[in-house]
Structures are given as C-alpha cells and as structure tokens.
Write an enzyme that holds these catalytic residues in place. Structure first.
Site, mmCIF file in Angstrom:
data_model
loop_
_atom_site.group_PDB
_atom_site.id
_atom_site.type_symbol
_atom_site.label_atom_id
_atom_site.label_comp_id
_atom_site.label_asym_id
_atom_site.label_seq_id
_atom_site.Cartn_x
_atom_site.Cartn_y
_atom_site.Cartn_z
ATOM 1 N N HIS A 158 0.861 -1.175 0.000
ATOM 2 C CA HIS A 158 0.000 0.000 0.000
ATOM 3 C C HIS A 158 0.905 1.236 0.000
ATOM 4 O O HIS A 158 1.961 1.245 0.624
ATOM 5 C CB HIS A 158 -0.877 0.041 1.242
ATOM 6 C CG HIS A 158 -1.937 -1.011 1.268
ATOM 7 N ND1 HIS A 158 -3.000 -1.005 0.390
ATOM 8 C CD2 HIS A 158 -2.094 -2.105 2.046
ATOM 9 C CE1 HIS A 158 -3.778 -2.049 0.643
ATOM 10 N NE2 HIS A 158 -3.253 -2.727 1.640
ATOM 11 N N CYS A 206 0.011 2.628 -4.499
ATOM 12 C CA CYS A 206 -0.727 3.843 -4.801
ATOM 13 C C CYS A 206 0.194 5.055 -4.641
ATOM 14 O O CYS A 206 1.032 5.098 -3.741
ATOM 15 C CB CYS A 206 -1.925 3.998 -3.867
ATOM 16 S SG CYS A 206 -3.211 2.757 -4.099
#
Length: 506
Positions: free
Chosen positions: A166, A208
């Site tokens: 992430h 991301c």
C-alpha cells in the site's frame, strides 16, 4: 498502474484472493525461462543483487507476499544464488487460518506454490525500514534480527529492487514499525551513490501514488532508474477482484507472453512501453506507469539486469495499444479492494456462525475507522485554515516535477501529532498524507496540529455513535447484483463510489 487482483479459487467452499501485478509481470516474465541469467550475465566481473520487499501483513494483503515469493522463484530459476537474494516479508500468509491450502501461496489462478524455498531473511518484527536500509547499505552492524544478509555490492554490481505495498503520497508502508518516507529512501540512495558501491540500480515500486516517492527527488546522475505503478497523485487500480464478473478472460494469459521476448535485443524503455500499454495508460480509470531517475539507463538491454534466454532470440510480439483496453475488465481503487476482501469474508461466512459474527465486527470496525479518519482530517483542516481554504487544501496538488513537501521532518511530525491524538491513519487514512503535506507547506507546525487534532478527535468521538448511518461506500462490490446491495443482517449499505461522492461529506 493496474494491480492485478487475481482470484485463487481452491475449492467450492473457500477461496484465496491472491494478487499479481502487471508491472511486476513484465519484469518476472522477462526473466522467466532464463535459466542461466544472473551469475552468467554480470558485466565487468560484477554481480547481480536483488531485494524483494512485501510492505504489508494480514491475509487481506495476500497479493504483496505472493508477488515477492513469485519473484524469488523466478530469480532462483534464473541462476541467482540465495546469498544474492534478500527477502523482506512478514510471513503470516502461508499458514494463516484463512488459507485453505496451509503452507502454500499462489500468485495466479490455479497457480503452483511459490512459497516453497523462499528465504526467511527478514520476517515478522524484523521486517522494518531500518533493517531494509541496513541491507541496502551493506551495514551488518545496523541490523536488528533477521538472517544477517546484506547487499555486499561493489562498483561493478547491478542491483534490482522490487517493492509491493500500500502506498500514499510521500511514503510506502512496512509491516512493522515506521513507514518508508520518500526523503529517507533518497538519502539512502545518496549514501550508496557516494560510496560508489553499485554500477546501476533498477527499482520497481507497485503502490498507490508511488510516483511521489521519486517526483522531484531522484537525481538523474545517480545511475538509478525507477519505474512506478502509478504517478504521484493517483491510486493504483485493481482488476480480477474476488467475486468479479465476468471471470478473467482467457486473454489474461497474454500478460505472460512477454517471457518470450528477446531480452538480448529489448531495452528497458521498450519494456516500459509494453507495460504502459497493457495497463491502459491513456484511459481515465487506469493508473499511469511512470519513469524516474537516470533516463540514460532506459537504453540498457534487459539482459544487462535480467539475462536472456537464447531460445527467444528474434522473437517479437506486436499488439497495438487499442487492443489492450478490451482485455482489461473494470478497475477497482486499491483502498476499495481492501474493503472488498472483508466484504467477501463476511458474505461467504455461514449464516449464524461465529465466523459470520467475527467478520461482521471486522467490517463494522473498518467502517468506523474510515468515518473517523474522514471526519477528523476534514475538521482539522477547517480548524487550521477555515472552511473555504480547507476545501482548497484538500484538493491541492503541486505541479509536476516538484516534491510533495518542502520540509519532510514537518510531514513526519504532523503525522505523528495526528496519530497521537486520533489514532493510526492505517492503510485508509494514509490517503490524506498529501493533505498533511499541504499543511506543512502552508506553515503549520507540530504544536498547531496537536491542538487541532485534539479538538477534532474529541468532537468526532463524541458524535460518531449518535449520527453514524452505517454506510460503507465501495465501487461496485457485486456486479451480479448491480451497484447497490443491502445487507439485512448488518444494516450496512454497499454503494458505488461514484454515487457515494454525491452524498459523502465526512
């Protein structure tokens, strides 16, 4: 970039949600079948080193460790010895209670086990940023736990790093301890460069907002080339999610045909173009694969870093960009994808069972956390800047080419101040690190953040129980039943994110 959330169906009663990254597929498949690759293709007497990092833990993040395990298997088959491959993974997936195939990890539908033989270099509490930096710098004395392996590279050696996690503006996570901030990574690169302890380095980052780790930060003269799964301001998107419909088409296998490329003739730039096209670069609902650093390295052949398979000499494949979008099903924002895992865990649990009740509590806890973070960040921004300026603060993005923030210590300080008063941002709340960076750039200091966070979170905690309407917004969780499904048992609505944006005002 599109993060491939491939479903691993293992039986009629249970399934594993594994994840394979298209960016990484390009790398992996480029070296698949290269049985002699690493030790036989090093240049000028140099060696090939690899660091593989899964920056998360928890079964809902299966994809990160699965990709790292797959990476190890490919490198090992390619000829790299274990002493030259260093693996960071929390190692809580293979024998997780939710894994229907204990001791096995797969990274594509019906795939083979990729867990067997993977070195347990830095796992559990030893899977930290500090250990990662020590490994990259070859500093054994700075290690705390783990196998003790480090990159003992010299001036003729090439280094490959793959990192899956992430991400958020300016940082990526690690499963234990502090996050990895962009500025700290660049400082380690600087030390490595000044020590002249490598010839060239290639860094593939799947997360991301991954571009924010290098945007305006990575110099062009350090012989470091970075490819990121997304630019500095967008989410990484996922497809082939659990329960998605239609099921992955057969032409999904086309993503693996790159292993037939002639790597003695193909350059890093050509590989980038292939990945760029496969991820639908020109389409709005796709993330954008980006390049940073020393662009002279894009002229290098893949064989310089990954070797080559003579059996593929002169092989070429030509598929125009217009063909790729039709191969890619609809995409899911990665933060929605995490919620999707928990939703499926709940929906598939037997009615009335303890497992159902536990999954229900987990989902409600996630829902509560999301609302808490949304409300508290918005309230803090309003306290510090006023309502009108706060709205601009929430949306502002610096021009391309500029780093996220001028004072990285300020960013760290404001994040810590928030978390001390309001709790951890976690995988979801880190979507607001750009907002916090904007606060730093606007002159906010730690003391001001502490006061605002205290006020916001005291108010949030006092009102959340009374006005929570129980709505979780996720984009198209169940394509078979439309964009909205109501759960009678839990009183939770699942609403498409496009519709949610019309009424969601934390």
């Amino acid at each position: 970039m599109v993060d491939y959330l491939t479903c691993k169906m293992t039986s009629s009663s249970s399934s594993v949600y594994g994840y394979a990254t298209l960016l990484f597929l390009a790398f992996l498949s480029s070296i698949t079948q290269s049985q002699k690759l690493i030790n036989t293709t090093s240049t000028a007497g140099g060696k090939q080193w690899a660091i593989l990092v899964a920056g998360s833990n928890g079964y809902e993040n299966y994809r990160h460790q699965a990709d790292v395990c797959h990476a190890y298997q490919i490198l090992r088959k390619g000829g790299l010895r274990d002493e030259n491959i260093i693996v960071f993974m929390y190692d809580d997936i293979a024998f997780n209670v939710d894994n229907p195939r204990p001791g096995i990890i797969i990274n594509k539908p019906f795939g083979h086990d990729v867990y067997a033989g993977v070195p347990k270099d830095y796992t559990g509490e030893n899977c930290t940023v500090d250990n990662l930096f020590a490994v990259l710098l070859g500093n054994k004395s700075a290690l705390t736990g783990g196998s003790g392996k480090v990159v003992g590279s010299g001036p003729n050696d090439n280094i490959f790093i793959y990192y899956a996690d992430h991400g958020a503006a300016g940082l990526v996570g690690m499963p234990t301890g502090n996050d990895l901030y962009a500025k700290d990574l660049i400082e380690v690169f600087k030390k490595k460069h000044e020590a002249k302890s490598y010839k060239s380095m290639v860094f593939y980052l799947e997360a991301c907002e991954a571009g924010s780790m290098f945007e305006g930060l990575l110099p062009s003269n350090w012989s470091i080339y970075a490819v990121t799964a997304a630019n500095a301001e967008e989410s990484s998107y996922g497809i082939y999610c659990p329960g998605d419909y239609p099921t992955p088409p057969q032409n999904f296998l086309l993503a693996w045909e790159i292993d037939l490329h002639d790597m003695s003739q193909e350059t890093l730039q050509q590989q980038y173009e292939v990945v760029r096209r496969r991820t639908g670069f020109d389409y709005e609902d796709r993330s954008h694969v980006m390049q940073y650093g020393n662009m002279e390295l894009i002229k290098d052949l893949l064989s310089v870093y990954m070797g080559t398979n003579p059996a593929n000499d002169n092989y070429t494949v030509n598929i125009g960009i217009e063909a790729y979008p039709s191969m890619i099903p609809r995409a899911f924002d990665q933060r929605d994808a995490t919620l999707l895992y928990f939703w499926h865990r709940y929906s598939k649990a037997p009615d009335g069972s303890d497992k159902k009740a536990e999954a229900h509590k987990d989902l409600l806890r996630l829902h509560s956390h999301i609302r808490h973070v949304d409300r508290s960040i918005n309230h803090i921004a309003a306290i510090l800047f006023g309502d009108e300026n706060a709205a601009n603060l929430m949306k502002f993005v610096r021009p391309s080419g500029q780093p996220l923030v001028d004072d990285w210590d300020c960013l760290k300080g404001l994040v810590k101040a928030y978390e001390k008063q309001c709790g951890a941002l976690s995988w979801y709340g880190k979507k607001y690190t750009r907002v916090i960076a904007n606060m730093c750039n606007g002159g906010i200091e730690v003391e001001q953040m502490t006061v605002a966070s205290t006020k916001a979170c005291l108010r949030n905690n006092s009102t959340s129980a009374s006005d929570d309407d129980g709505t979780i917004c996720i984009w198209g969780l169940d394509p078979n039943q439309g964009d909205r499904e109501e759960w009678n048992e839990s009183s939770i609505d699942i609403t498409s994110s496009k519709e949610a944006k019309k009424h969601a005002n934390p």
